[in-house]
Design an enzyme around this catalytic site. Sequence first.
Site, mmCIF file in Angstrom:
data_model
loop_
_atom_site.group_PDB
_atom_site.id
_atom_site.type_symbol
_atom_site.label_atom_id
_atom_site.label_comp_id
_atom_site.label_asym_id
_atom_site.label_seq_id
_atom_site.Cartn_x
_atom_site.Cartn_y
_atom_site.Cartn_z
ATOM 1 N N GLU A 755 32.047 -79.015 41.388
ATOM 2 C CA GLU A 755 33.351 -79.516 40.934
ATOM 3 C C GLU A 755 33.366 -79.734 39.414
ATOM 4 O OE1 GLU A 755 33.575 -82.945 43.560
ATOM 5 O OE2 GLU A 755 32.646 -84.182 41.997
ATOM 6 N N CYS A 825 44.944 -97.118 12.654
ATOM 7 C CA CYS A 825 44.368 -98.265 11.938
ATOM 8 C C CYS A 825 43.068 -98.738 12.580
ATOM 9 C CB CYS A 825 45.378 -99.392 11.877
ATOM 10 S SG CYS A 825 46.759 -98.911 10.870
ATOM 11 N N TYR A 855 39.021 -83.352 28.254
ATOM 12 C CA TYR A 855 38.973 -84.750 27.840
ATOM 13 C C TYR A 855 39.556 -84.964 26.437
ATOM 14 C CZ TYR A 855 35.872 -84.575 31.837
ATOM 15 O OH TYR A 855 35.362 -84.346 33.088
#
Length: 874
Positions: A755, A825, A855
């Site tokens: 997978e 920031c 990702y």
Amino acid sequence: MTTKISDRGSLGSKLPWVVLKFGGTSVSSVTNWSHIARIVRERLAAGLQVLVVHSALSGVTDRLEKLLTAGLQSDSSAADAALADLVALHHQLICDLNIDALPILQPHFLDLQTLISPLAGLEHIDDRTRAAVMAIGELLSTKIGATYLNHQGLASQWFDARTVLRAEVREASSVKSNYLSATCDFKPNTKVQKTLSVFGKVMITQGFIASDSSGDTVLLGRGGSDTSSAYFAALLDAQHLEIWTDVPGMFSANPRVTSAARQLLELTYDEAQEIATAGAKVLHPRCLLPARQYQIPIYVFATNASNLLGTRITQEPITEVAQVKAICMRKGVTLVSMDSPGMWHQVGFLADAFQIFKHLGISIDLVSTSETNVTVSLDPQVNTLDSKAIQDLKNALSILCRAEIIGPCASVSVVGRNIRSILHKLGDALQLFADQKIYLVSQAANNLNLTFVVDEDQGDRLVNDLHELLVRPARVDAVLGPTWEKLFQTKLPASKNILPWWRSRRNELISLMKNKECIYVYDSKTIQERCKSLLNLNSVSRVSYAMKANSHPDVLALVHRCGLSIECVSRGEIERALKSINALRPADILFTPNFACRDEYVWALELGVQLTLDNLHPLNYWPEIFKNRNLFVRVDLGVGRGHHLHVRTGGEHSKFGVAIHDLPQFARTAYQAGARIVGLHSHAGSGVFDVHNWSETAYSLSLLKEFFPEVKVLDIGGGLGVPDRDGAENLDISALNAVLFSFTESHPDLQLWLEPGRFVIAEAGVLLVRVTQLKTKGTSMYVGVSTGMNSLIRPALYGAHHDIVNLSRLSTPATLLVDVVGPICEAGDVLGHALYLPAETCEGDILLITTVGAYGAAMSSQYNLRLAAPEILI
Ligand code: LLP
């Protein structure tokens, strides 16, 4: 000894001396000899007197060893062959250099025969003969060198180093070390200076050899030529010493292994000593002593790349600022761990233990102590540790304590200035050791190094990781020069040499950025190719795409069309998958939730997906929902793997999976609930390159069938790594096929399922961003871009690397070292550390960030209320 320097007339000269030392590879080719002639000429033109010290030709030591062995065994045909081989090697160089030097070599070949013949029938080779034989390599090569330089119009005077370098008499040293690793007196000596100052002549002599008080030849041991040159530099009070070798200086790691290793431009004697002692082979640590004592600067240069800057080694650091300068490694280290409950506060334990090492002639390197244990490391460079020596040591220590021998180990040293004051920065680096056994940590008293001793096979990986974290990201500065790959524009050998897809689609990508600030672009063809290579794994029955890597609807539809099933981890993912893929049936979905709530399980089971449980809690507290269900169980096999601690999902510290020792209980509870366990699952982590990860998982899971007789499927997880930069190694997919195939052959009753997420999509994705502003601050150069960690959090979260190129200027050389930063920031909003971009990079340029398909968008956010980059599949 034939020629004595003192026999020669000398007019004397007051010019300052430079000593040039050339190693074996430097003197073995015509090209290098032409470089040597040029270098000598340049030094003469700079008003220096030149002494050339050089080694034997490469390969000569081995041939002389063969000759000695043949002599000892009275094997005259082997001896003749070894001698003929030696003659041929020198003859070849003479022919290549087009000089007539064979007659002056003949006496040395005859000497060899004379030295070898008395060996016949002896039990062993005596050290005196060995030294005399080995010295002939240097005598031969320097004769060739002198003839060549004269032939080039450089008046050169050969002399025998043994007439100048005299071995010191050392109390209590063995005959062996007197002959084979002698030390010499090196006080500046005006007599020697006068004698060698033959007006207008370049002097040339041998490294490695000297003579003792009875006129016998002695050797200076390992690194002997470096040491000779430093002795000569001291004796001559040289202006400086140049060590010419096959790399341009010392590097922050071994550049043959770590191509991102940076050239070290400036070092102090003590730093160079640490680096050389900790494993760097460029310079022998022994040569630093004479140079340091008389403050003679040393330069290290490459003979075949003499245009490049090298390393300068002097007394004073150019800055006292704390800095990691190198990651060094020594392999073949042996540890001796000595345990004795009685040693606590016992006077003299260490003295007694060390006395045993001394008695056996074993030298100790690192030491670490606790109340009941003392562990020491033994360096293979200075100890000959065969099995007998180890057994003798164990026996001798047994009177004192319980001794355990651990090895082979690697000692990995972080070397730099004021290491103690930067310990806090090592935090991230030390994470790398989470899964490794560290046998010993030692911090040098001189504040210059911190050493970890680990299993030998972990050494290279640790050096690379530590280097990446601690050295490579440093900015341009006076100590750390360019990387090896920048200097030579080379890459580590890559198994693929295919241009990345986006290079050929540059114009299309640029037009996609019209009126946009940033965008993720995914390439369908690359996705299709990756799916195909997974489906070609003929030992794997089913491949599911881990959609957490990238859940863009078009990507899901494409991956499914290619033939992959889908693996989900949440209700949201299941709904997205069903919505994006018309033909997807719930039974084709693998559902692997972790700590989800009861309702999510109820919903998913009713839908009919294949559920994997990874905890006993659901079975204990909600048994009713599992009655008559076919379930998989996720097992924690106790090992986590992957590119970062956060992505290693096995082992005691991971929240995933059922521990092996809980499986019998799990099996009973499942049975009582009326559930059938038909599959076993395990996923060790993400970004793994060792193909044995998956075969080991398969074998380990297969052994657990005894608890679950109905198991038909082993899901061996995902985690297939992809290279994070151009030129890095790929996962060897055919090797994966081979190891899995041998598993399925021996387990025909079990199906293997995979997978992967990253492997399918990572390289298909790029993130295009626009340059917003540039800034120079101190020594740093920042290139600001239109999106940051809100679109791509991997660099901030894992220290992950992504190559970045300037797509607007693809053909301009990238020469400027910069940090690419986003508009968020947070100080961690850095997309790329210490990367090279074209110096012309300016506002409005489009930068392309590679390998972000997995990702990237999937982990993006709206932090600072800045929208993450939109996505498109092309
Ligand atoms: N199966 C299970 C049970 C998983 O937990 C994962 C990933 C995969 C398969 C797919 O692993 P892959 O083939 O993509 O490596 N955010 C991290 C990666 C986290 C992976 C989480 N689990 C990164 O950016 O590197």
